[in-house]
Scaffold this motif. Structure first.
Motif, short mmCIF file in Angstrom:
data_model
loop_
_atom_site.label_atom_id
_atom_site.label_comp_id
_atom_site.label_asym_id
_atom_site.label_seq_id
_atom_site.Cartn_x
_atom_site.Cartn_y
_atom_site.Cartn_z
N UNK A 264 -4.14 10.18 6.52
CA UNK A 264 -2.85 10.10 5.79
C UNK A 264 -3.03 11.38 4.53
N UNK A 265 -1.99 12.17 4.79
CA UNK A 265 -1.76 13.08 3.42
C UNK A 265 -1.86 12.39 2.04
N UNK A 266 -2.08 13.20 0.95
CA UNK A 266 -2.12 12.49 -0.03
C UNK A 266 -0.78 11.96 -0.64
N UNK A 267 0.30 12.97 -0.35
CA UNK A 267 1.70 12.53 -0.48
C UNK A 267 2.32 11.28 0.03
N UNK A 268 1.90 10.93 1.24
CA UNK A 268 2.34 9.68 2.08
C UNK A 268 1.48 8.45 1.93
N UNK A 269 0.17 8.66 1.31
CA UNK A 269 -0.58 7.42 1.43
C UNK A 269 0.02 6.26 0.75
N UNK A 270 0.56 6.31 -0.33
CA UNK A 270 1.04 5.07 -1.07
C UNK A 270 2.32 4.52 -0.23
N UNK A 271 3.21 5.24 0.25
CA UNK A 271 4.17 4.93 1.12
C UNK A 271 3.71 4.15 2.30
N UNK A 272 2.83 4.83 3.02
CA UNK A 272 2.39 4.25 4.20
C UNK A 272 1.71 3.00 4.25
N UNK A 273 0.93 2.80 3.08
CA UNK A 273 0.49 1.54 2.78
C UNK A 273 1.41 0.37 2.46
N UNK A 274 2.38 0.78 1.71
CA UNK A 274 3.32 -0.22 1.18
C UNK A 274 4.24 -0.65 2.56
N UNK A 275 4.53 0.35 3.47
CA UNK A 275 5.19 -0.01 4.62
C UNK A 275 4.57 -0.94 5.50
N UNK A 276 3.39 -1.00 5.47
CA UNK A 276 2.54 -1.57 6.57
C UNK A 276 1.99 -2.82 5.75
N UNK A 277 2.20 -3.05 4.40
CA UNK A 277 1.66 -4.20 3.87
C UNK A 277 2.53 -5.62 4.34
N UNK A 278 1.90 -6.61 4.59
CA UNK A 278 2.44 -7.91 5.10
C UNK A 278 3.06 -8.58 3.85
N UNK A 279 3.92 -9.51 4.02
CA UNK A 279 4.75 -10.31 3.43
C UNK A 279 3.98 -10.82 2.16
#
Length: 385
Positions: A344-359
């Motif tokens: 994942x490119x640096x600009x999207x790393x944080x958002x991707x991880x947040x979107x895939x983190x379970x409840x």
């Protein structure tokens, strides 16, 4: 002598002040602006796609440094007990919270004592037959009423004669009848023609600014974005906490009819809010809705290519990162999840991880005290259950 406790009013809001932006609501046509809504009550109903919506809410609230009203030591407010304000961790009269969103059995009077007066309320419903199928299988391990049902297809056998197996006073019986009405605080054993059902629906209509539908999740999010004055970036999502397709029982027309009859109060509730939902869509504009849903799907597809390793979800045993590991029903492993793309490119790393983190993992990241749930998770991992 018992002294009464003085209750202090909750401030209008303690959320950071955001700048107004161009309205995406019906006000847009009048060239007006709106301010994003920051005080939110989300009633997280069972088996309705609510975990997916919760991830959206977590990301927005974290980004804007909103204050959560979390439960003590777990991931729900002592469900199925009726919600009490004292169930909120570190609650005190007059303390301000912006968001409440964990599972609860709704109690409007008590919720109102926790949140600002101008809080917006939202929840989500699901077709009662499909919800019954999901709930019956997901909660079967903790619903003793289902254990004595004979045959391989326990749900079909149950629906042939529900009263033979159902008893309202048995542990966790609410999972088997009118579950949404129960979540909303109602008596799930009422007959649909009981005047209390109609009165409850009227009160729910008055309490909630938006009632979303799982079957039209994207349209629901567009309406939510419109009412809450959020941006398209705020509502991007991946489907979370879903079952492997092989674990889903396809309902025949006969079983669907029986499930709706058995859950007739939920069916009455659903039909009412289905009508009001489409009235909101009409007011929004059908063509405008189609364009916005297409845009949301396009953006989600782009994020999936960026964030997810592989074209689709994978079984629990194939998930490499513990933060992406979904909570499983006791004795089962049919809830699927995702693997994070390794490039994942640096600009999207944080958002991707947040979107895939379970409840559960996200709750912990937000500072919720979920030690009891984490202990359960570790025990189940050790004994492979």
């Amino acid at each position: 002598i018992v002294k009464s406790v003085r209750l202090f009013p909750v401030p209008h809001s303690c959320a950071p002040q955001l700048r107004k932006h161009s309205a995406t609501s019906s006000q847009q046509h009048n060239n007006k602006t709106c301010v994003p809504k920051m005080d939110i009550m989300f009633l997280k109903t069972h088996k309705t796609g609510s975990s997916t919506f919760l991830n959206i809410l977590f990301r927005f609230a974290e980004q804007h440094k909103l204050k959560f009203a979390f439960p003590n030591n777990q991931n729900d407010f002592y469900y199925p007990s009726s919600f009490q304000r004292t169930y909120v961790h570190s609650y005190r009269s007059g303390k301000c919270f912006n968001v409440i969103c964990n599972h609860m059995r709704f109690n409007s009077a008590e919720v109102a004592k926790v949140l600002p007066r101008d809080t917006f309320y939202v929840t989500i419903l699901r077709d009662p037959a499909e919800l019954f199928e999901s709930s019956f299988h997901y909660f079967s391990s903790i619903t003793p009423l289902t254990w004595r049902i004979p045959g391989e297809d326990k749900m079909a056998e149950f629906l042939r004669n529900p009263n033979l197996y159902f008893s309202p006073d048995k542990i966790n019986s609410f999972y088997l009848k009118n579950l949404i009405f129960f979540d909303l605080g109602g008596d799930n054993t009422l007959h649909p023609d009981d005047p209390r059902v109609e009165e409850s629906i009227r009160l729910i209509s008055g309490n909630f600014h938006l009632v979303m539908l799982m079957e039209h999740f994207e349209e629901s999010l567009i309406l939510f974005k419109d009412i809450f004055c959020w941006e398209m970036d705020d509502i991007l999502f991946f489907k979370l906490n879903s079952r492997n397709k092989s674990a889903v029982s396809k309902l025949s027309l006969e079983l669907r009819a029986k499930a709706l009859q058995w859950n007739s109060v939920d069916w009455k509730l659903y039909k009412h809010f289905n009508r009001s939902f489409w009235e909101k869509v009409e007011a929004y504009g059908r063509e405008r809705m189609e364009r916005d849903v297409a845009e949301l799907r396009r953006r989600n597809a782009e994020m999936a290519k960026i964030c997810i390793d592989g074209p689709q979800s994978v079984a629990a045993g194939s998930i490499q990162d513990n933060a992406m590991q979904p909570w499983q029903p006791f004795g089962e492993k049919f809830i699927v999840g995702y693997n994070l793309n390794k490039n994942i490119d640096e600009a999207n790393q944080k958002l991707c991880r947040k979107m895939l983190t379970q409840e559960i993992q996200y709750l912990k990241d937000l500072g919720a005290n979920v030690w009891f749930i984490n202990i359960l998770r570790q025990v189940r991992y050790i004994i492979n259950w």
